[in-house]
Design a protein around this motif. Structure first.
Motif, PDB file in Angstrom:
ATOM      1  N   VAL A 197       0.832  -1.302  -0.146  1.00  0.00           N
ATOM      2  CA  VAL A 197       0.044  -0.027  -0.253  1.00  0.00           C
ATOM      3  C   VAL A 197       1.025   0.990   0.229  1.00  0.00           C
ATOM      4  O   VAL A 197       1.676   1.437   0.779  1.00  0.00           O
ATOM      5  N   ILE A 198       0.620   1.971  -1.116  1.00  0.00           N
ATOM      6  CA  ILE A 198       1.415   3.408  -1.191  1.00  0.00           C
ATOM      7  C   ILE A 198       0.493   4.469  -0.968  1.00  0.00           C
ATOM      8  O   ILE A 198      -0.429   4.708  -1.543  1.00  0.00           O
ATOM      9  N   ILE A 199       0.936   5.220   0.300  1.00  0.00           N
ATOM     10  CA  ILE A 199      -0.005   6.048   0.921  1.00  0.00           C
ATOM     11  C   ILE A 199       0.625   7.606   0.141  1.00  0.00           C
ATOM     12  O   ILE A 199       1.749   7.842   0.374  1.00  0.00           O
ATOM     13  N   GLY A 200       0.134   8.139  -0.714  1.00  0.00           N
ATOM     14  CA  GLY A 200       0.352   9.227  -1.275  1.00  0.00           C
ATOM     15  C   GLY A 200      -0.283   9.608  -2.643  1.00  0.00           C
ATOM     16  O   GLY A 200      -0.336   8.488  -3.356  1.00  0.00           O
ATOM     17  N   SER A 201      -0.024  10.681  -3.347  1.00  0.00           N
ATOM     18  CA  SER A 201      -0.696  10.677  -4.813  1.00  0.00           C
ATOM     19  C   SER A 201       0.283  11.561  -5.622  1.00  0.00           C
ATOM     20  O   SER A 201      -0.099  12.118  -6.772  1.00  0.00           O
ATOM     21  N   GLY A 202       1.716  11.757  -5.253  1.00  0.00           N
ATOM     22  CA  GLY A 202       2.334  12.598  -5.818  1.00  0.00           C
ATOM     23  C   GLY A 202       3.140  11.962  -7.054  1.00  0.00           C
ATOM     24  O   GLY A 202       2.763  10.803  -7.311  1.00  0.00           O
ATOM     25  N   ALA A 203       4.493  12.757  -7.537  1.00  0.00           N
ATOM     26  CA  ALA A 203       5.051  12.003  -8.497  1.00  0.00           C
ATOM     27  C   ALA A 203       5.809  10.697  -8.052  1.00  0.00           C
ATOM     28  O   ALA A 203       6.010   9.716  -8.936  1.00  0.00           O
ATOM     29  N   THR A 204       6.150  10.670  -6.630  1.00  0.00           N
ATOM     30  CA  THR A 204       6.953   9.482  -6.246  1.00  0.00           C
ATOM     31  C   THR A 204       5.879   8.233  -6.380  1.00  0.00           C
ATOM     32  O   THR A 204       6.484   7.422  -6.815  1.00  0.00           O
ATOM     33  N   ALA A 205       4.590   8.376  -5.935  1.00  0.00           N
ATOM     34  CA  ALA A 205       3.789   7.465  -5.860  1.00  0.00           C
ATOM     35  C   ALA A 205       3.407   6.988  -7.328  1.00  0.00           C
ATOM     36  O   ALA A 205       3.426   5.633  -7.672  1.00  0.00           O
TER      37      ALA A 205
ATOM     38  N   GLY B 269       2.792  -8.625  -5.293  1.00  0.00           N
ATOM     39  CA  GLY B 269       1.488  -9.419  -5.436  1.00  0.00           C
ATOM     40  C   GLY B 269       0.413  -8.451  -5.758  1.00  0.00           C
ATOM     41  O   GLY B 269      -0.530  -8.905  -6.907  1.00  0.00           O
ATOM     42  N   HIS B 270       0.259  -7.239  -5.192  1.00  0.00           N
ATOM     43  CA  HIS B 270      -0.729  -6.271  -5.717  1.00  0.00           C
ATOM     44  C   HIS B 270      -0.283  -4.887  -4.935  1.00  0.00           C
ATOM     45  O   HIS B 270       0.297  -4.877  -3.842  1.00  0.00           O
ATOM     46  N   VAL B 271      -0.366  -3.780  -5.723  1.00  0.00           N
ATOM     47  CA  VAL B 271       0.068  -2.564  -5.157  1.00  0.00           C
ATOM     48  C   VAL B 271      -1.130  -1.697  -5.118  1.00  0.00           C
ATOM     49  O   VAL B 271      -1.964  -1.656  -6.275  1.00  0.00           O
ATOM     50  N   THR B 272      -1.379  -1.072  -4.220  1.00  0.00           N
ATOM     51  CA  THR B 272      -2.385  -0.182  -4.012  1.00  0.00           C
ATOM     52  C   THR B 272      -2.042   1.308  -3.790  1.00  0.00           C
ATOM     53  O   THR B 272      -1.261   1.507  -2.850  1.00  0.00           O
ATOM     54  N   MET B 273      -2.277   2.204  -4.512  1.00  0.00           N
ATOM     55  CA  MET B 273      -2.111   3.575  -4.055  1.00  0.00           C
ATOM     56  C   MET B 273      -3.194   4.247  -3.410  1.00  0.00           C
ATOM     57  O   MET B 273      -4.295   4.369  -4.057  1.00  0.00           O
ATOM     58  N   LEU B 274      -2.986   4.668  -2.161  1.00  0.00           N
ATOM     59  CA  LEU B 274      -4.045   4.992  -1.408  1.00  0.00           C
ATOM     60  C   LEU B 274      -3.869   6.551  -1.142  1.00  0.00           C
ATOM     61  O   LEU B 274      -2.868   7.071  -0.654  1.00  0.00           O
ATOM     62  N   GLN B 275      -4.856   7.629  -1.696  1.00  0.00           N
ATOM     63  CA  GLN B 275      -4.810   8.936  -1.718  1.00  0.00           C
ATOM     64  C   GLN B 275      -5.853   9.554  -0.898  1.00  0.00           C
ATOM     65  O   GLN B 275      -6.992   9.005  -0.986  1.00  0.00           O
ATOM     66  N   ARG B 276      -5.518  10.709  -0.242  1.00  0.00           N
ATOM     67  CA  ARG B 276      -6.639  11.689   0.197  1.00  0.00           C
ATOM     68  C   ARG B 276      -7.328  12.472  -0.727  1.00  0.00           C
ATOM     69  O   ARG B 276      -8.438  12.525  -0.630  1.00  0.00           O
ATOM     70  N   SER B 277      -6.267  12.982  -1.495  1.00  0.00           N
ATOM     71  CA  SER B 277      -6.757  13.696  -2.673  1.00  0.00           C
ATOM     72  C   SER B 277      -6.298  13.399  -3.802  1.00  0.00           C
ATOM     73  O   SER B 277      -4.928  13.195  -3.715  1.00  0.00           O
ATOM     74  N   PRO B 278      -7.002  13.526  -4.970  1.00  0.00           N
ATOM     75  CA  PRO B 278      -6.281  13.213  -6.351  1.00  0.00           C
ATOM     76  C   PRO B 278      -5.333  14.052  -6.790  1.00  0.00           C
ATOM     77  O   PRO B 278      -5.282  15.394  -6.290  1.00  0.00           O
ATOM     78  N   SER B 279      -4.572  13.942  -7.788  1.00  0.00           N
ATOM     79  CA  SER B 279      -3.604  14.648  -8.495  1.00  0.00           C
ATOM     80  C   SER B 279      -3.899  14.768 -10.014  1.00  0.00           C
ATOM     81  O   SER B 279      -4.447  13.729 -10.208  1.00  0.00           O
TER      82      SER B 279
END
Length: 481
Positions: free
Chosen positions: A179-187, A199-209
């Motif tokens: 689980v990747i917490i963040g929505s910027g360039a690094t994520a 196995g699976h990657v989830t990008m968890l964001q509070r607000s979109p980019s």
């Protein structure tokens, strides 16, 4: 008695190498040295080691103007950029001026002697060095610690927690739930880089980019290189990459609703059917108000098509031993949590910079032309642009520094100091022109821009070029000695 130099440059990344080239080319009679806190040169590109690390600007403008990037790909890997920086430093013999493992602890200005006294931790020993002028090319973020917002329950997690700034070389994410917490360039970089093995990657964001697909090799660039001499094609390509981002930014300001609608259509066309546009790709801000996430050849969207990667827009309630509990009531199981939550802003490399024994409180000071600090003599801060290429900004500020030093010599002055005219009060404005979380978090320990004259925030590359080459740089600048 320590060593004495005309100029000390702090930092040996892109900005430091750029500044060194400008000094040795335009001020050939000046003695200078480059102090680098780490053992090796390269700055950001030597520090960051996370999978897929790459530029988020085109290399034509992100690269050195005096040593044009010749690679076909405009978005390059971290290792390619690091090699490019080191090869350039070697080619122009800048590497001979660089001293690694030299961390500046403090820089003290003494008006009695008209010079800076730098306390430097040099290979474990504290030494003193002196300079008439200091150029701070140490970047704008803390290399020792990252921005780590409070995430409830994170310490209860039984898996691995990692921040991209300190990515372990031996981290095994094969077949793991990440689980990747963040929505910027690094994520946006990490998701496609690790989803094939994970196995699976989830990008968890509070607000979109905003995510903008860009080609790594532009067809028009290839044509220019094919049919025109290199010295012509390189210049045309460079000006294209300088002009186009500025055009996009101006269009974003003039037609925000039209641009938002166009981005919605573009993004929707890249999404797989099982992932809706809303709420995952509908930012709360207009395009251009924060940095746009570039995705080379649409790699981020391609990862979503594999169904080994997903995106979730929600708030975190708490982290448990085995995953993330969300406000919606949903749960994300995880073996690894990546906190891609941003950088911690730090100016002057974290050094103290007292003037005649008086401490400087950064958030109480204004910046003069975005380069000098109010009431601080003979010192420039080489900060790049946030909405366009970083190196464009650091290079033009290096040239500004050169012009200031030449102006001092012409006037027979030993020091120059920006002073606010007390008869014309200033209203504060943010130093950086983006509304990102990490910028807001640093408001209490960064200087400010003003709302008039030389204290205004920098507008862009074209305006800076005109100012540095033809503008009157004496307004509210005190020449003494």
């Amino acid at each position: 008695m320590g060593e004495v130099f005309d100029i000390i440059i702090v930092g040996a990344g892109l900005a430091g190498v750029t500044a060194s080239y400008r000094v040795q080319t335009l001020l050939p009679g000046k003695s200078f040295v480059v102090l680098e806190a780490k053992e090796r040169i390269g700055g950001t590109w030597d520090l960051f080691q996370y999978p897929g690390i790459r530029s988020d600007s085109d290399l034509t403008t992100y690269g050195f103007p005096f040593e044009p990037w010749t690679g076909e790909k405009q978005i390059a890997s971290g290792q390619q950029i690091l090699n490019y920086i080191r090869n350039t430093a070697t080619k122009y013999e800048i590497d001979s001026k660089i001293r690694g493992n030299h961390r500046v602890l403090s820089a003290n200005w003494t008006s009695k002697e008209d010079r800076w006294e730098l306390s430097v931790l040099a290979n474990g020993l504290e030494v003193v060095m002196y300079a008439k002028f200091v150029m701070w090319a140490s970047g704008y973020y803390d290399h020792e610690s990252a921005l780590n917002p409070t995430i409830p329950g994170l310490t209860d997690f039984n898996g691995i927690v990692v921040h991209p700034q300190f990515w372990p070389k031996d981290l095994d994410y094969r077949d793991k739930r990440v689980v990747i917490i963040g929505s910027g360039a690094t994520a946006a970089t990490l998701v496609p880089a690790i989803c094939e093995l994970a196995g699976h990657v989830t990008m968890l964001q509070r607000s979109p980019s905003y995510f903008l697909p860009v080609p790594t090799i532009a067809a028009e660039d290839a044509l220019l290189r094919q049919y025109l001499p290199a010295w012509i094609s390189s210049r045309l390509i460079r000006w294209k990459y300088i002009f186009m981002p500025r055009l996009v930014m101006e269009l974003c300001k003039l037609f925000p609703n039209i641009i938002r609608s166009a981005m919605r259509k573009l993004t929707s066309s890249f999404l797989p059917l099982h992932i809706p546009h809303d709420p995952h790709f509908e930012p709360k801000y207009n395009m251009g108000e924060q940095r746009i996430c570039l995705t080379p050849d649409g790699e981020f969207f391609k990862a979503l098509h594999t169904q080994k990667a997903s995106i979730v827009t929600d708030d975190i309630t708490t982290i448990t031993a085995s995953g993330v509990e969300l406000k919606s009531g949903n749960r994300l199981p995880a073996d690894i949590i990546v906190t891609a939550t941003g950088l911690k802003i730090q100016l002057f490399g974290g050094s103290r910079i007292p003037v005649d024994g008086e401490s400087i409180v950064l958030n109480e000071k204004y910046t003069w032309h975005g380069a000098m600090l109010q009431d601080v003599p003979n010192s420039t801060l080489l900060i790049g642009y946030t909405s366009t290429s970083w190196t464009l900004g650091t290079d033009i500020m290096s040239q500004l520094t050169i012009r200031l030093i030449k102006m001092m010599e012409q006037r027979g002055a030993k020091r120059i100091t920006p002073r606010v005219d007390p008869s014309q009060p200033l209203n504060p404005a943010p130093l950086l022109d983006i509304s990102a979380t990490y910028v807001k978090a640093a408001a209490d320990y960064t200087p400010q821009a003003g709302d008039r004259g030389p204290w205004r925030r920098r507008v862009g590359y074209y305006e800076d070029c005109l100012k540095v080459r033809f503008g009157n740089l004496t307004h509210e600048l005190e020449f003494e000695g």
